[in-house]
Design an enzyme around this catalytic site. Sequence first.
Site, PDB file in Angstrom:
ATOM      1  N   CYS A  95       0.839  -1.200   0.000  1.00 38.22           N
ATOM      2  CA  CYS A  95       0.000   0.000   0.000  1.00 38.22           C
ATOM      3  C   CYS A  95       0.880   1.258   0.000  1.00 38.22           C
ATOM      4  O   CYS A  95       1.609   1.498  -0.939  1.00 38.22           O
ATOM      5  CB  CYS A  95      -1.002  -0.042   1.156  1.00 38.22           C
ATOM      6  N   HIS A 129      -3.842  -4.980   0.048  1.00 39.86           N
ATOM      7  CA  HIS A 129      -3.413  -5.492   1.358  1.00 39.86           C
ATOM      8  C   HIS A 129      -3.492  -7.012   1.350  1.00 39.86           C
ATOM      9  O   HIS A 129      -4.568  -7.573   1.535  1.00 39.86           O
ATOM     10  CB  HIS A 129      -4.311  -4.931   2.462  1.00 39.86           C
ATOM     11  N   GLU A 138      -2.549  -9.012   3.579  1.00 42.64           N
ATOM     12  CA  GLU A 138      -2.928  -9.479   4.915  1.00 42.64           C
ATOM     13  C   GLU A 138      -4.425  -9.377   5.168  1.00 42.64           C
ATOM     14  O   GLU A 138      -4.935  -9.937   6.138  1.00 42.64           O
ATOM     15  CB  GLU A 138      -2.135  -8.712   5.991  1.00 42.64           C
TER      16      GLU A 138
END
Length: 193
Positions: free
Chosen positions: A77, A175, A177
Amino acid sequence: MKIVIIDYGAGNIQSIKFAIQRLGYQAVLSKDPEKIKAADKVIFPGVGEAGSAMRKLKESGLDKIIPQLKQPVLGICLGMQLMCAHTEEGDTTGLGVFDINIVKFTTPVKVPQIGWNQITDLKSSLFSSVAENEHVYLVHSYYAPVTSQTISKTNYGGEYSTAVQKDNFYGVQFHPEKSSVLGEQILRNFLSL
């Protein structure tokens, strides 16, 4: 394997650390240049405003360390955007790893882009076992245009880069994650580079 997540006060680093743990690895949070240089893999996260994040990097001297790293580095990001030459956000000069200028969405789309979107035109081992048109999670108002360093694209009012690569440096706008099983696969691929 030594995995370091750069801790410079501008990232959702705990969620990245937990995602790495789910893959069976341990990651260390650090802003110590020696620990970062000694790592096998480096993750450069970022959430927030580019200008203040770059100030934090300069205060810690990490602006000089990161571009010189020789091991695989993954910018996530804002981390990806800060590795570029420049961003319109705060008229901020970046680390210059990628010869890309980050620009703000100007087409008639909702800003920021928040939510799931498809990735296409996958061109790297970072996307091993990832199918075209899979969905990733994004939250951003600025983007990297498509260049020769683009390794995946997304369409949001036009095509832009959702991932870029130059040598040992990788950057993803999304992202991993927060991108469920697909995101875990991308992180696993990065750790196996």
